[in-house]
Write a protein that holds these residues in place. Sequence first.
Motif, mmCIF file in Angstrom:
data_model
loop_
_atom_site.group_PDB
_atom_site.id
_atom_site.type_symbol
_atom_site.label_atom_id
_atom_site.label_comp_id
_atom_site.label_asym_id
_atom_site.label_seq_id
_atom_site.Cartn_x
_atom_site.Cartn_y
_atom_site.Cartn_z
ATOM 1 N N ARG A 220 -37.549 -36.712 -5.193
ATOM 2 C CA ARG A 220 -36.993 -37.594 -4.166
ATOM 3 C C ARG A 220 -37.854 -37.554 -2.905
ATOM 4 N NH1 ARG A 220 -30.865 -35.943 -3.690
ATOM 5 N NH2 ARG A 220 -30.976 -37.292 -1.875
ATOM 6 N N VAL A 221 -38.288 -36.363 -2.541
ATOM 7 C CA VAL A 221 -39.152 -36.223 -1.362
ATOM 8 C C VAL A 221 -40.464 -36.969 -1.590
ATOM 9 C CG1 VAL A 221 -40.541 -34.573 -0.031
ATOM 10 C CG2 VAL A 221 -38.127 -34.074 -0.523
ATOM 11 N N LEU A 222 -41.071 -36.775 -2.758
ATOM 12 C CA LEU A 222 -42.341 -37.454 -3.041
ATOM 13 C C LEU A 222 -42.176 -38.967 -3.060
ATOM 14 C CD1 LEU A 222 -43.936 -35.114 -5.713
ATOM 15 C CD2 LEU A 222 -44.923 -35.754 -3.497
ATOM 16 N N ASP A 223 -41.113 -39.447 -3.666
ATOM 17 C CA ASP A 223 -40.883 -40.893 -3.713
ATOM 18 C C ASP A 223 -40.674 -41.465 -2.318
ATOM 19 O OD1 ASP A 223 -41.167 -40.803 -6.464
ATOM 20 O OD2 ASP A 223 -39.008 -40.885 -6.869
ATOM 21 N N ALA A 224 -39.888 -40.782 -1.512
ATOM 22 C CA ALA A 224 -39.652 -41.234 -0.134
ATOM 23 C C ALA A 224 -40.932 -41.154 0.684
ATOM 24 C CB ALA A 224 -38.551 -40.396 0.519
ATOM 25 N N ALA A 225 -41.689 -40.090 0.505
ATOM 26 C CA ALA A 225 -42.945 -39.915 1.239
ATOM 27 C C ALA A 225 -43.948 -40.986 0.843
ATOM 28 C CB ALA A 225 -43.516 -38.522 0.982
ATOM 29 N N ARG A 226 -43.981 -41.315 -0.423
ATOM 30 C CA ARG A 226 -44.904 -42.357 -0.899
ATOM 31 C C ARG A 226 -44.636 -43.667 -0.166
ATOM 32 N NH1 ARG A 226 -47.714 -44.652 -5.599
ATOM 33 N NH2 ARG A 226 -47.980 -42.605 -6.481
ATOM 34 N N VAL A 227 -43.379 -44.074 -0.130
ATOM 35 C CA VAL A 227 -43.018 -45.324 0.551
ATOM 36 C C VAL A 227 -43.348 -45.228 2.042
ATOM 37 C CG1 VAL A 227 -41.096 -46.841 1.189
ATOM 38 C CG2 VAL A 227 -41.266 -45.953 -1.147
ATOM 39 N N ALA A 228 -42.987 -44.110 2.647
ATOM 40 C CA ALA A 228 -43.228 -43.936 4.081
ATOM 41 C C ALA A 228 -44.720 -43.973 4.408
ATOM 42 C CB ALA A 228 -42.612 -42.613 4.555
ATOM 43 N N GLU B 228 -39.465 -35.870 9.497
ATOM 44 C CA GLU B 228 -38.036 -36.169 9.669
ATOM 45 C C GLU B 228 -37.689 -37.516 9.040
ATOM 46 O OE1 GLU B 228 -40.095 -35.157 12.121
ATOM 47 O OE2 GLU B 228 -39.297 -33.156 12.535
ATOM 48 N N ASP B 229 -38.588 -38.501 9.178
ATOM 49 C CA ASP B 229 -38.369 -39.815 8.578
ATOM 50 C C ASP B 229 -38.338 -39.709 7.056
ATOM 51 O OD1 ASP B 229 -38.137 -42.695 8.444
ATOM 52 O OD2 ASP B 229 -40.274 -42.748 7.939
ATOM 53 N N ILE B 230 -39.227 -38.905 6.510
ATOM 54 C CA ILE B 230 -39.259 -38.713 5.057
ATOM 55 C C ILE B 230 -37.969 -38.047 4.581
ATOM 56 C CG2 ILE B 230 -40.448 -37.503 3.173
ATOM 57 C CD1 ILE B 230 -43.052 -37.888 4.889
ATOM 58 N N ALA B 231 -37.503 -37.039 5.311
ATOM 59 C CA ALA B 231 -36.248 -36.362 4.952
ATOM 60 C C ALA B 231 -35.089 -37.354 4.951
ATOM 61 C CB ALA B 231 -35.965 -35.213 5.925
ATOM 62 N N ARG B 232 -35.027 -38.192 5.981
ATOM 63 C CA ARG B 232 -33.967 -39.208 6.056
ATOM 64 C C ARG B 232 -34.029 -40.145 4.852
ATOM 65 N NH1 ARG B 232 -34.802 -39.253 11.197
ATOM 66 N NH2 ARG B 232 -36.353 -40.915 11.202
ATOM 67 N N GLY C 234 -32.449 -32.526 3.723
ATOM 68 C CA GLY C 234 -32.739 -31.892 5.000
ATOM 69 C C GLY C 234 -34.219 -31.598 5.124
ATOM 70 N N ILE C 235 -34.665 -31.446 6.347
ATOM 71 C CA ILE C 235 -36.077 -31.160 6.605
ATOM 72 C C ILE C 235 -36.509 -29.852 5.931
ATOM 73 C CG2 ILE C 235 -35.743 -29.970 8.814
ATOM 74 C CD1 ILE C 235 -38.495 -32.527 8.202
ATOM 75 N N GLY C 236 -35.575 -28.892 5.830
ATOM 76 C CA GLY C 236 -35.891 -27.627 5.171
ATOM 77 C C GLY C 236 -36.248 -27.815 3.704
ATOM 78 N N THR C 237 -35.617 -28.784 3.050
ATOM 79 C CA THR C 237 -35.924 -29.060 1.642
ATOM 80 C C THR C 237 -37.374 -29.503 1.498
ATOM 81 O OG1 THR C 237 -33.637 -29.633 1.158
ATOM 82 C CG2 THR C 237 -35.306 -30.489 -0.346
ATOM 83 N N ILE C 238 -37.816 -30.335 2.418
ATOM 84 C CA ILE C 238 -39.216 -30.778 2.354
ATOM 85 C C ILE C 238 -40.140 -29.577 2.502
ATOM 86 C CG2 ILE C 238 -41.029 -32.091 3.520
ATOM 87 C CD1 ILE C 238 -38.991 -34.217 4.166
ATOM 88 N N TYR C 239 -39.873 -28.752 3.511
ATOM 89 C CA TYR C 239 -40.773 -27.623 3.762
ATOM 90 C C TYR C 239 -40.698 -26.542 2.682
ATOM 91 C CZ TYR C 239 -42.210 -29.598 8.184
ATOM 92 O OH TYR C 239 -42.755 -30.415 9.136
#
Length: 189
Positions: free
Chosen positions: A21-29, A40-44, A49-54
């Motif tokens: 989910r993080v990668l898919d959201a980051a790809r679009v962003a 923070e935008d990617i987490a949203r 949460g931002i911790g999940t990304i990190y």
Amino acid sequence: MSTSTTDGRPMRADARRNRRRVLDAARVAFEEGGNEVQMEDIARRAGVGIGTIYRHFPTKQALVDELTSEWLAEGAANAAKALELDDPWEGLARFVQLSSEVMARNRGLRDVFGDVGRLFEEDARVQNHELSANVTLLLDRARNAGTLRDDIGFDEFRALMCGLAMAVTGSAPGKHHTYADVVLKGLHT
């Protein structure tokens, strides 16, 4: 994509889903906003949460590197499709055209390709040997057929493709076709 934790244990199914989910959201962003995108935008976008990304990507650069790896793998696949064409020049031209289409819609990829030295150095963080091999085959086939200038090797082609990425940046919609045509005219004998 890693499916193991840092200690070598397999990643739990929910952790794998969150990572995707993080990668898919980051790809679009990154496709929309390039390197200026905030974590923070990617987490949203991912609904985490931002911790999940990190937990999955300790730095923004680690996330960009993972996306770059995916983008380069897609480039390798596009080059492989172009190699399926019987006509060597048509194969090379198709790869350049496909690449310009991807660049036109992906600002993050344009940002990565804009840094000519970083992406293609021998010790670059992210490399794709299949892409390099496929592009080399496309170039060799076209050169052997007498349709590619003799003075264009992998390094020259790479620089031109990075230049194409920069030309596409900020250009009017659809102009990527014009820039790809100019590159192709310059490559052809």
